[in-house]
Design an enzyme around this catalytic site. Structure first.
Site, short mmCIF file in Angstrom:
data_model
loop_
_atom_site.label_atom_id
_atom_site.label_comp_id
_atom_site.label_asym_id
_atom_site.label_seq_id
_atom_site.Cartn_x
_atom_site.Cartn_y
_atom_site.Cartn_z
N SER A 1 0.82 -1.22 0.00
CA SER A 1 0.00 0.00 0.00
C SER A 1 0.85 1.27 0.00
CB SER A 1 -0.93 0.00 1.22
OG SER A 1 -0.19 0.02 2.42
N THR B 1 -1.26 3.67 3.71
CA THR B 1 -0.58 4.89 4.15
C THR B 1 0.34 4.73 5.35
OG1 THR B 1 -2.56 6.12 3.49
CG2 THR B 1 -0.87 7.33 4.64
N THR C 1 1.82 6.96 0.26
CA THR C 1 0.88 5.89 -0.06
C THR C 1 0.78 5.74 -1.57
OG1 THR C 1 -1.39 5.08 0.29
CG2 THR C 1 -1.12 7.43 -0.13
N ARG D 1 -7.90 10.08 -8.83
CA ARG D 1 -8.34 10.19 -7.44
C ARG D 1 -7.16 10.53 -6.53
NH1 ARG D 1 -6.86 7.39 -2.36
NH2 ARG D 1 -8.71 7.44 -1.02
N VAL D 2 -7.38 11.47 -5.62
CA VAL D 2 -6.42 11.82 -4.59
C VAL D 2 -7.12 11.72 -3.25
CG1 VAL D 2 -4.96 13.64 -3.63
CG2 VAL D 2 -5.14 13.37 -6.12
N GLY D 3 -6.50 11.02 -2.32
CA GLY D 3 -7.10 10.85 -0.99
C GLY D 3 -6.56 11.85 0.00
N ASP D 4 -6.56 11.46 1.27
CA ASP D 4 -6.18 12.39 2.33
C ASP D 4 -4.68 12.54 2.49
OD1 ASP D 4 -5.95 9.73 3.22
OD2 ASP D 4 -6.20 10.31 5.32
N THR E 1 -4.70 7.40 8.90
CA THR E 1 -4.64 6.30 7.95
C THR E 1 -6.02 5.69 7.84
OG1 THR E 1 -3.51 4.21 7.42
CG2 THR E 1 -3.98 4.62 9.73
N GLY E 2 -6.35 5.17 6.66
CA GLY E 2 -7.66 4.55 6.49
C GLY E 2 -8.35 5.02 5.23
N ASP E 3 -9.65 5.14 5.30
CA ASP E 3 -10.46 5.54 4.15
C ASP E 3 -10.32 7.04 3.92
OD1 ASP E 3 -12.35 6.14 2.23
OD2 ASP E 3 -13.92 4.90 3.11
N GLY E 4 -9.36 7.40 3.07
CA GLY E 4 -9.04 8.81 2.87
C GLY E 4 -10.17 9.62 2.29
#
Length: 352
Positions: A78, A212, A230, A240-243, A263-266
């Site tokens: 990841s 992450t 990450t 797509r870009v997360g947190d 960390t997790g579902d960004g």
């Protein structure tokens, strides 16, 4: 007098035993500096960051090298190259690094063809007046900074992608499209008559795969730095870009208060700026473990089934962590390095 001295020895034994109990429970620690804390049981990352500090490197150096170690090791698939292919089969990277003294941030998102994302993020601080660079343009910047341009795809990531295609592209991140994204691959398009329906589900990726690396480093003088790296959500929609690369979401550092990382579902967590919020709680004098818990509780009100965890440390060296309890995820493992510990140590906290 003899009895008094014996009682003193007894009290002296209670303190370290209490400290150990708190650490085993994942609760707040007694403070000592320097301290390195990072998400998940990424031991080599913790050891690398701690070694950098012991050899006289800066807090930013420690964050860069620690997160960079995970990029090299492809931590849990990841972080770094060769993992989490998007729905086109490509691996892209997100990373950020933050200086808690100057409040400068360097970040990259949707980075292609460059393996050392956290290294490129630091160059954004050092050689630009910007904060965040994205996409192929970020890759071109990296090449100008001397980073090699190379393929991030591996046989492993190709295998993951092929298997996903063979499962009718399940799971994926589309909704309210035709054809039905829960039953078939795309290409998808918007239907003429939109009926909005968002399913509150917990994805396989979230529970069974870590993601992450987030790291907070606090030096002997209380200087704070933080960072993340990450390769994002597996099978994500391209672009797509997360947190992770977002200051205040993926991580946050402020040398007047402390640092935090998430960390997790960004896609869910970034809406709440959890790292920033945790640092602000610590600024108010709230214990780091409680600060983390308050952040998780806030997100729970809107997304009770979200997958995620937060680590927190203040400028005295006290630290803590918290996570959201869902099926398959009831404890969160993280690493801590401190003068109070003989070596970088894996610690565990029960989710709430």
């Amino acid at each position: 007098m003899a009895a008094g001295r014996g009682g003193g020895r007894g009290r002296m034994l209670v303190v370290p035993l209490l400290l150990v109990a708190l650490q085993l429970a994942g609760g707040a620690s007694a403070g000592a500096l320097p301290v390195v804390i990072n998400t998940w049981a990424f031991r080599k990352a913790a050891e690398t960051a701690w070694r950098v500090l012991q050899l006289g490197g800066s807090e930013l150096d420690a964050v860069e090298r620690g997160c960079g170690q995970c990029e090299i090791d492809q931590c849990d698939g990841s972080v770094g190259y060769g993992g989490s292919p998007d729905e086109s089969g490509e691996t892209t990277l997100d990373a950020m690094i933050m200086d808690g003294n100057t409040m400068e941030v360097g970040a990259v998102a949707d980075l292609r063809h460059v393996k050392n994302a956290i290294g490129v993020a630091r160059k954004v601080i050092e050689y630009t007046k910007h904060t965040l660079l994205v996409g192929e343009s970020a890759s071109l910047f990296a090449v100008k900074m001397g980073f090699p341009y190379e393929d991030l795809t591996t046989q492993e990531s190709l295998s993951v992608y092929s298997k996903w295609l063979g499962q009718d592209c399940q799971p994926n991140y589309w909704k309210n499209v035709v054809p039905d994204s829960s039953k078939s691959c795309g290409p998808y398009k918007r239907p003429e008559n939109v009926t909005s329906k968002e399913e509150q589900t917990i994805s396989e990726r979230s529970v069974h795969n870590h993601d992450t690396i987030g790291m907070v480093v606090i030096g002997r003088s209380g200087t704070v730095a933080s960072g993340t790296s990450t390769n994002g959500a597996v099978h994500k929609i391209p672009g797509r870009v997360g947190d992770s690369p977002i200051a205040g979401a993926g991580s946050y550092a402020d040398s007047t208060a402390g640092g935090a990382a998430a960390t997790g579902d960004g896609d869910v967590m970034m809406r709440f700026l959890p790292s920033y919020l945790a640092v602000e709680y610590m600024r108010m004098g709230i214990d780091p473990a409680v600060a983390c818990q308050k952040v998780i509780s806030r997100i729970q009100k809107y997304a009770p089934n979200f997958f995620g965890a937060v680590i927190c440390a203040n400028t005295t060296g006290s630290y803590g962590a918290a996570c959201n309890k869902i099926p398959g995820f009831t404890q969160f493992h993280f690493m801590v390095s401190s003068p109070l510990l003989s070596q970088p140590t894996e610690q565990v906290v029960d989710c709430i």
